[in-house]
Design a protein around this motif. Structure first.
Motif, short mmCIF file in Angstrom:
data_model
loop_
_atom_site.label_atom_id
_atom_site.label_comp_id
_atom_site.label_asym_id
_atom_site.label_seq_id
_atom_site.Cartn_x
_atom_site.Cartn_y
_atom_site.Cartn_z
N ILE A 181 -14.21 -2.81 7.13
CA ILE A 181 -13.50 -3.92 6.48
C ILE A 181 -12.47 -3.35 5.50
CG2 ILE A 181 -13.73 -5.89 4.92
CD1 ILE A 181 -16.50 -6.39 6.17
N VAL A 182 -11.23 -3.83 5.64
CA VAL A 182 -10.14 -3.36 4.77
C VAL A 182 -10.27 -3.99 3.39
CG1 VAL A 182 -7.64 -3.34 4.42
CG2 VAL A 182 -8.58 -3.00 6.72
N ILE A 183 -10.28 -3.16 2.37
CA ILE A 183 -10.29 -3.65 0.98
C ILE A 183 -8.91 -3.37 0.38
CG2 ILE A 183 -11.35 -3.47 -1.31
CD1 ILE A 183 -13.26 -4.62 0.78
N THR A 184 -8.21 -4.44 0.02
CA THR A 184 -6.87 -4.27 -0.57
C THR A 184 -6.94 -4.41 -2.09
OG1 THR A 184 -4.63 -5.18 -0.65
CG2 THR A 184 -6.36 -6.74 -0.13
N LYS A 185 -6.34 -3.46 -2.79
CA LYS A 185 -6.35 -3.43 -4.25
C LYS A 185 -4.93 -3.58 -4.79
CE LYS A 185 -10.26 -0.21 -4.24
NZ LYS A 185 -10.73 1.12 -4.69
N LEU A 186 -4.84 -3.85 -6.09
CA LEU A 186 -3.53 -3.90 -6.76
C LEU A 186 -2.93 -2.51 -6.75
CD1 LEU A 186 -1.31 -5.14 -8.58
CD2 LEU A 186 -2.80 -4.74 -10.53
N ASN A 187 -1.73 -2.38 -6.16
CA ASN A 187 -1.06 -1.09 -6.05
C ASN A 187 -0.17 -0.87 -7.28
OD1 ASN A 187 0.14 1.27 -5.24
ND2 ASN A 187 1.40 0.33 -3.65
N LYS A 188 -0.65 -0.07 -8.23
CA LYS A 188 0.09 0.16 -9.48
C LYS A 188 1.25 1.13 -9.32
CE LYS A 188 -2.98 -1.41 -13.09
NZ LYS A 188 -3.51 -1.13 -14.42
N ASN A 189 1.36 1.74 -8.13
CA ASN A 189 2.49 2.65 -7.88
C ASN A 189 3.82 1.90 -7.90
OD1 ASN A 189 0.92 5.03 -7.48
ND2 ASN A 189 0.38 4.31 -5.43
N ASP A 238 0.82 -1.23 0.00
CA ASP A 238 0.00 0.00 0.00
C ASP A 238 0.85 1.27 0.00
OD1 ASP A 238 1.05 -0.27 2.48
OD2 ASP A 238 -0.85 -0.23 3.58
N LYS A 239 2.12 1.14 -0.36
CA LYS A 239 3.03 2.28 -0.37
C LYS A 239 2.84 3.10 -1.65
CE LYS A 239 7.84 3.26 0.77
NZ LYS A 239 9.18 2.70 1.00
N GLU A 240 3.02 4.41 -1.55
CA GLU A 240 2.85 5.28 -2.72
C GLU A 240 4.19 5.71 -3.32
OE1 GLU A 240 0.31 8.54 -1.80
OE2 GLU A 240 -1.40 7.25 -1.29
N ASP A 241 5.17 5.98 -2.46
CA ASP A 241 6.46 6.49 -2.93
C ASP A 241 7.53 5.39 -2.82
OD1 ASP A 241 8.52 8.08 -3.78
OD2 ASP A 241 8.87 8.98 -1.80
N PHE A 242 8.16 5.04 -3.95
CA PHE A 242 9.18 3.98 -3.98
C PHE A 242 10.56 4.54 -4.35
CE2 PHE A 242 5.26 1.63 -4.42
CZ PHE A 242 5.48 0.49 -3.67
N SER A 243 10.76 5.86 -4.13
CA SER A 243 12.02 6.49 -4.51
C SER A 243 13.22 5.89 -3.77
CB SER A 243 11.95 8.00 -4.27
OG SER A 243 11.62 8.27 -2.90
N ARG A 244 13.03 5.55 -2.48
CA ARG A 244 14.11 4.96 -1.70
C ARG A 244 14.54 3.61 -2.28
NH1 ARG A 244 13.79 3.49 4.72
NH2 ARG A 244 16.01 3.08 5.03
N GLU A 245 13.54 2.80 -2.60
CA GLU A 245 13.81 1.47 -3.17
C GLU A 245 14.46 1.59 -4.55
OE1 GLU A 245 11.06 2.34 -1.70
OE2 GLU A 245 10.62 0.87 -0.15
N ILE A 246 14.00 2.57 -5.35
CA ILE A 246 14.56 2.77 -6.70
C ILE A 246 16.03 3.17 -6.61
CG2 ILE A 246 14.46 4.24 -8.76
CD1 ILE A 246 11.34 4.36 -8.22
N ASN A 247 16.35 4.08 -5.69
CA ASN A 247 17.75 4.52 -5.51
C ASN A 247 18.65 3.36 -5.09
OD1 ASN A 247 17.20 7.18 -6.18
ND2 ASN A 247 16.70 7.76 -4.07
#
Length: 551
Positions: free
Chosen positions: A239-247, A194-203
């Motif tokens: 109820i938590v609904i989890t979706k595919l995170n395209k980020n 559910d993360k939005e920013d992946f800049s740390r992982e990309i670096n």
């Protein structure tokens, strides 16, 4: 000959000699009570005496010890070059992967996809990790697919308590596993968390030289996460609904990788494998000593001697007879070994289209075996080398109750006669093949043979008409000599008759269904591209335990 484990001889031979000494020096109760001469008179001849039996027993024991020491014949050193692409497979085992928008849930669906990828992969060294909040190494880099599949199947996810999806932990573990590899490919099977920013992982991925490929699971609509018969709720009891995170797509694309959404078909795995092919493989050179193991021969003789020792054999004559029979059997076994080698070499040459060499080895097998299969293989080799008469000879020697093999023989006989332009015979054998079992290639060849026969008949009748025409012209010439006066009288009329002949000739040329030039071109094309020769293969059953579920 070289002995690879000579220590077995030293360790086992000394106790064996001590045992032999104790047995020889130890007298039985009868030997102690009675005189040797009296015993010889009282004893009934039971065939093999004690000393012979002991000798054979210890000879068998020595041969078994020698077999344990691994005697080999070394043929030389060969350098083997293997090309492998290292890749780390990372499986997301966080709670969100238990959502049931894919059957039976995302996690099981991802495991199936990973299994499919491993089975279809070639020239890959695979490492397997599982991650959620932390990453766990399941398998280091290995080419053993069976072992990796076993470990994947047995990943225990029934009591997942770890929350969150820590991609950075997975990247660090992958980087450690790949170490100083020049190629660092990583495939992550995940729903993206559910993360939005992946800049740390990309670096981190760019710094480590990792190329990230992503196979994403889940739907845009999403699904709840089951837990203990209920669904997980947030702080507000919703109820938590989890979706595919395209980020998470940015992590793949920014590292020159690829982002693929998983589907129920095989196109996603095919696309993933094709993407990996674009990267260079590491080349590993290894020197291997070629050697032939001799222990089976020594062990076989030892077991045979033990059989003689422990089973009563009435006389020495029978021992000689059994030894003679065993020699014959051993000779046959050697013949089978040579046949196997010849078949292997013949197959190698056949696959490389070196048909003359293949014929040489297939002939040896056919001479030794005289079986339907050996005649069939030899006939195929002759056909491929363009020796159609020889091929026909050996196809006719194939006598078998196997319907499929008989169909192949008839099909190939049809092809052989076709290449010899005996279209009637070709049609006959194609029909025989189709009577046993329908085959598209056979039907195509049959139709082609019928057309060629028709063309051949038309050509023959055309030649016959030409000869008749020539005879008529000669006859007309003789008649013209007799009537010179009539010819001189009507010169104009003669010119008209010539014109009529010319028109008639043009008309007959126009009526021809196909020109000689086109016919020659067609025949040349057929000869250059011979018809498909059916190769017989034994059918094997699929022994896989893959369960076909709608996942």
């Amino acid at each position: 000959m070289k002995i690879l484990s000579i220590e077995f001889i030293y360790l086992m031979l000394i106790p064996s000699l001590v045992l032999l000494y104790l047995i020889i020096t130890n007298k039985s109760e009868l030997d102690r009570i009675f005189d040797k001469e009296v015993l010889n008179r009282l004893k009934i001849d039971m065939g093999m005496d004690k000393n012979t039996r002991l000798f054979l027993l210890f000879l068998a024991l020595f041969l078994m010890i020698f077999a344990l020491s691994r005697p080999v014949i070394q043929k030389g050193v060969v350098e083997i070059e293997s090309k492998k692409t290292p890749v780390v497979l990372a499986l997301d085992i966080s709670k969100s992967m238990l959502a049931e928008d894919l059957f039976p849930n995302r996690l099981e669906f991802a495991k199936r996809k990973m299994e499919e990828f491993i089975k279809k992969s070639k020239d890959l060294e695979i490492s397997l990790i599982a991650f959620a909040k932390d990453a766990f190494i399941v398998s280091p880099l290995s080419s053993d697919k069976e072992a990796i599949l076993f470990l994947l199947k047995n990943i225990d996810t029934t009591s997942i308590t770890l929350q969150g999806t820590n991609f950075l932990s997975a990247l660090e573990t992958a980087s450690m596993l790949l170490g100083k590899e020049s190629i660092k490919n990583m495939i992550i099977f995940t729903d993206g968390g559910d993360k939005e920013d992946f800049s740390r992982e990309i670096n981190y991925a760019k710094k480590s030289g990792l190329k990230i490929f992503m196979l994403a699971f889940g739907s845009e609509k999403g699904a709840p996460i089951p837990e203990d018969g209920r669904y997980i709720k947030d702080k507000n009891q919703n109820i938590v609904i989890t979706k595919l995170n395209k980020n998470v797509e940015s992590l793949a694309l920014e590292t020159d990788g690829e982002f693929i959404v998983a589907s129920s078909g095989v196109q996603d795995i095919t696309k993933l494998l094709n993407s990996l092919k674009n990267y260079k493989k590491k080349i590993a050179k290894q020197k291997v000593t070629q050697q032939i193991e001799l222990y089976p021969y020594f062990l076989a003789v030892a077991l045979f001697l033990l059989f003689i020792v422990f089973f009563s054999i009435p006389s020495r004559k029978k021992i000689t007879y059994i030894l003679l029979v065993s020699f014959v059997l051993t000779t046959d076994t050697k013949a089978d070994i040579f046949d196997f080698k010849n078949i292997k070499k013949a197959k190698e040459h056949y696959d490389k289209e070196k048909y003359e060499k293949a014929i040489e080895y297939f002939e040896k097998v056919a001479k030794s075996k005289k079986s339907s299969q050996s005649f069939y293989d030899l006939a195929n080799a002759y056909y491929k080398s363009g020796k159609y008469e020889k091929a026909i000879k050996y196809y006719n020697l194939v006598q078998t109750p196997n319907k499929r093999l008989r169909r192949y023989v008839f099909h190939n006989l049809g092809n052989s006669y076709f290449m010899l332009k005996d279209y009637k015979k070709a049609i006959e054998f194609y029909k025989k093949a189709l009577a046993i079992e329908y085959d598209k290639d056979t039907e195509h060849n049959l139709e082609l043979a019928k057309k060629m026969l028709k063309k051949s008949n038309q050509k023959g009748s055309k030649k016959e008409n030409k000869n008749k025409k020539k005879n008529n012209e000669n006859k007309e010439g003789r008649d013209n000599k007799k009537s010179d006066k009539e010819g001189k009288r009507s010169k104009k009329g003669g010119d008209k008759s010539k014109e009529k002949k010319k028109i008639k000739g043009n008309k007959s040329k126009k009526d021809e269904p196909i020109s000689q030039r086109e016919e020659k071109k067609w025949l040349k094309m057929i000869q250059n591209i011979p018809q498909k020769t059916l190769i017989y293969k034994n059918e094997t059953k699929n022994r896989g335990d893959f369960s076909e579920k709608p996942w």
